[in-house]
Write an enzyme that holds these catalytic residues in place. Structure first.
Site, PDB file in Angstrom:
ATOM      1  N   GLY A  53      52.300  36.044  36.695  1.00 33.23           N
ATOM      2  CA  GLY A  53      53.296  36.511  35.621  1.00 33.23           C
ATOM      3  C   GLY A  53      54.623  36.031  36.070  1.00 33.23           C
ATOM      4  CB  CYS A  83      44.736  36.381  32.137  1.00 37.02           C
ATOM      5  SG  CYS A  83      46.264  36.190  32.786  1.00 37.02           S
ATOM      6  CG  ASN A  84      48.024  39.998  27.673  1.00 33.65           C
ATOM      7  OD1 ASN A  84      48.001  40.378  26.578  1.00 33.65           O
ATOM      8  ND2 ASN A  84      47.039  40.872  28.456  1.00 33.65           N
ATOM      9  CB  CYS A 196      49.598  42.918  31.876  1.00 34.23           C
ATOM     10  SG  CYS A 196      48.947  42.366  33.595  1.00 34.23           S
TER      11      CYS A 196
END
Ligand code: DGL
Length: 280
Positions: A53, A83-84, A196
């Site tokens: 991220g 996974c965003n 997330c």
């Protein structure tokens, strides 16, 4: 353009690949395993490169393609980008590389949050990269045009590192959460989106911090289950649901095998074999 398993046709007995930057994707795997108990699941934790991220988009795309390439070599029929951050940055590139593969991603649940919120103020907890992505901006715009909703994006920098270390209730985790949640509650958020896949593992800590901050208990939105429903639907439509499979699991990690083994055990009470995956 690549095929999912070389020139071999996809069959129902092939596995489902699932990956994340680390242990977060296990919050999605648990729903997939519960909804599709006969499917063979291969999980990759790219913990050697976590967190995604805070990395530049090009680096997230490169890692996601490398992991997808490895999973494609394991003869998979579907890939879950659990996974965003990787979904926002890389799902288009993955679909372009493997056009015949079923690819399911995960996005922050802005829609269910808008539908559920009474105050119309929704906090969105996610990584910096997800919140800065075009996909997020577009989804937010669409939802704000459709519903009377105001989103408060909150990047939770540092939280993934603590969850990777297994610190689900530590003082450091609670202190970090307090700092992120207080302004959201003060601005009237009655709904929090977990954007997330690591964050469902601190759902309890989020609840107790909110209680301590004295606000009403916000509704919490996690899209992990929706991902498993979407995957099931796509496998059904393509006649690729495994009916006689053994539901076996195995894990690969680009960091410590014992850490991933421990995470499977502690977070999901599962004990699959875990192998090392070269990080290069
Ligand atoms: N679990 C991830 C997500 O859903 C990525 C977290 C990270 O590596 O920063 O966004």
């Amino acid at each position: 353009m690549k095929q999912s398993a070389g020139s071999m046709p996809m069959t129902a007995d092939a596995a489902i690949g699932i990956f994340d930057s680390g242990v977060g994707g296990l919050s999605v795997l648990r729903h997939v395993h519960a909804a599709l108990p006969r499917e063979r699941l291969v999980y990759v934790a790219d913990s050697g490169y976590a967190p995604y991220g805070d990395k530049p988009e090009a680096a997230i795309v490169a890692r996601s393609l490398a992991i997808a390439d490895f999973l494609a070599s394991q003869r998979i029929k579907a890939l879950v980008v659990a996974c965003n951050t990787a979904t926002a940055a890389a799902i288009a590139a993955i679909r372009a590389q493997w056009p015949r593969l079923i690819v399911v991603g995960i996005e922050p649940g802005l829609k269910p949050a808008a539908q559920q919120s009474a105050s119309g103020v929704v906090g969105v907890l996610a990584t910096r990269s997800t919140l800065a992505s075009q996909r997020f901006a577009l989804l937010r715009q669409q939802m704000e045009a459709q519903y009377e909703v105001h989103y408060l994006p909150q990047a939770c920098v540092g939280l993934v590192d603590l969850i990777e270390k297994g610190e689900l209730h530590s003082v450091a985790t609670v202190t970090l959460l307090e700092g992120y949640l207080r302004p959201l509650l003060e601005q009237g958020a009655d709904t929090l989106v977990l954007g997330c896949t690591h964050y469902p593992f601190v759902r309890e800590a989020i609840g107790s911090v909110c209680r301590r901050l004295g606000g009403r208990q916000p509704a919490i939105i996690d899209t992990g289950e929706a991902v498993s429903r979407q995957l099931r639907r796509l496998l059904h439509e393509t006649a690729l649901l495994a009916d006689g499979g053994d539901g076996s699991l195995c894990g690969f990690t680009t960091a410590s095998q014992s850490t991933l083994q421990h995470a499977f055990r502690r977070l999901l009470d599962l004990h699959p074999p875990v192998h090392a995956l070269a990080a290069g």
